[in-house]
Write a protein that holds these residues in place. Structure first.
Motif, PDB file in Angstrom:
ATOM      1  N   HIS A   1       5.201   1.053  -5.854  1.00  0.00           N
ATOM      2  CA  HIS A   1       4.302   2.041  -5.245  1.00  0.00           C
ATOM      3  C   HIS A   1       5.008   3.359  -4.903  1.00  0.00           C
ATOM      4  O   HIS A   1       4.345   4.380  -4.719  1.00  0.00           O
TER       5      HIS A   1
ATOM      6  N   THR B   1       0.613  -0.246 -10.557  1.00  0.00           N
ATOM      7  CA  THR B   1       1.572  -0.956  -9.703  1.00  0.00           C
ATOM      8  C   THR B   1       1.612  -2.442 -10.049  1.00  0.00           C
ATOM      9  O   THR B   1       2.689  -3.036 -10.135  1.00  0.00           O
TER      10      THR B   1
ATOM     11  N   GLU C   1      -3.292   1.033  -8.169  1.00  0.00           N
ATOM     12  CA  GLU C   1      -3.041  -0.417  -8.145  1.00  0.00           C
ATOM     13  C   GLU C   1      -2.864  -0.967  -9.566  1.00  0.00           C
ATOM     14  O   GLU C   1      -2.086  -1.886  -9.791  1.00  0.00           O
TER      15      GLU C   1
ATOM     16  N   HIS D   1       6.152  -5.076  -6.097  1.00  0.00           N
ATOM     17  CA  HIS D   1       4.912  -4.305  -6.016  1.00  0.00           C
ATOM     18  C   HIS D   1       5.090  -3.095  -5.084  1.00  0.00           C
ATOM     19  O   HIS D   1       4.781  -1.961  -5.467  1.00  0.00           O
TER      20      HIS D   1
ATOM     21  N   TYR E   1      -7.159  -4.067  -8.723  1.00  0.00           N
ATOM     22  CA  TYR E   1      -5.823  -4.550  -9.071  1.00  0.00           C
ATOM     23  C   TYR E   1      -5.816  -5.205 -10.458  1.00  0.00           C
ATOM     24  O   TYR E   1      -5.025  -4.864 -11.320  1.00  0.00           O
TER      25      TYR E   1
ATOM     26  N   MET F   1       0.827  -1.207   0.000  1.00  0.00           N
ATOM     27  CA  MET F   1       0.000   0.000   0.000  1.00  0.00           C
ATOM     28  C   MET F   1       0.860   1.255   0.000  1.00  0.00           C
ATOM     29  O   MET F   1       0.777   2.074  -0.861  1.00  0.00           O
TER      30      MET F   1
HETATM   31 ZN   LIG Z   1      -0.615  -2.165  -4.108  1.00  0.00          ZN
END
Ligand SMILES: [Zn+2]
Length: 270
Positions: free
Chosen positions: A31, A53, A50, A27, A115, A1
């Protein structure tokens, strides 16, 4: 995140000896740009960060382990997306990319959809470009244009249009203009396009794909699919003999015209 203000540290033991967990690291590092440097305006636009990413995560994995790994992960993602949409129901508004969260708690909208459906958009654009270096250039342009800002779908789409008009061939721009943005962004359910794993597999010379390609072409007679797949197979020199042999074996299962047109792709007729 990720979060701009808080630094988070992972223990080295997070990555197993065989590399398991590496995609999570890729990932989270991605970000830093998509999510932290440029973020979403609010949770109705959460998918944007997302989407990029996941796309970048798989690109990194592809650079480390090769293109088939990128496709393998994306295909797994497609399956997760299908499962997630089945769970919600394909008409559920929470399976849209651009959400309307009026009166809703954003945490209820959290699923694989932003995602996986999101990264399919980026994958689609990358394929539309047919030039991943130029598409990388778009991503860098997008990040530098919007750095330290939070953006909406409108900002994103305007940016890709602007870049494409200036930098990409005209037909790419035309295809982008004709993109069914309502179906992609405002409608629930699966996206209006599935990445073409078979074609990608052929182009990356991924041997295990050959059998799948032949099985697929044998199983249906659609001219367009079969022409394209056989044309790509023909370009793969090491597979050419087997491709022509397979064509002779299966062509009588198709309509005459399909056999003829596919044969032309294999330079069998003038
Ligand atoms: Zn993510």
């Amino acid at each position: 995140m990720g979060n701009v203000k808080k630094k988070r540290f992972l223990k080295l033991s997070f990555i197993a000896g065989d590399g398991t967990g590496l995609n999570v690291i890729a990932h989270e590092i991605a970000h830093s740009w998509t999510g932290n440097l440029v973020t979403h305006f609010n949770f109705e636009h959460f998918w944007i960060k997302e989407a990029f990413t996941v796309f970048l995560e798989r690109k990194i994995m592809g650079r480390i382990y090769g293109e088939p790994m990128r496709q393998f992960l994306a295909e797994g993602g497609w399956k997760d997306l299908k499962d997630s949409i089945e769970q919600y129901g394909e008409k559920n508004p929470l399976t849209k990319l651009h959400l309307d969260l009026t009166g809703l708690d954003p945490t209820d909208s959290f699923s694989k959809v932003p995602y996986e459906k999101g990264s399919t958009v980026i994958w689609y654009w990358d394929e539309l470009y047919e030039d991943s270096e130029l598409f990388d250039k778009f991503i860098r342009y997008f990040l530098s244009k919007w750095k330290f800002q939070s953006i909406t779908l409108h900002n994103l789409f305007e940016t890709i249009l602007e870049f494409t008009r200036k930098e990409a061939p005209l037909d790419v721009y035309t295809k982008l203009l004709n993109m069914n943005t309502t179906a992609w962004f405002e409608e629930p359910g699966l996206p209006p396009y599935k990445p073409e794993w078979l074609k990608l597999g052929i182009r990356s010379r991924y041997k295990p794909i050959v059998e799948q390609v032949f099985r697929f072409t044998e199983s249906q007679g659609r001219i367009y699919f079969n022409q394209q797949l056989f044309r790509d197979m023909y370009d793969w020199k090491e597979q050419r003999v087997e491709t022509i042999e397979t064509y002779h074996r299966i062509k009588n299962r198709w309509m005459f015209i399909t056999g003829y047109l596919v044969g032309r792709e294999l330079k069998l007729f003038c």
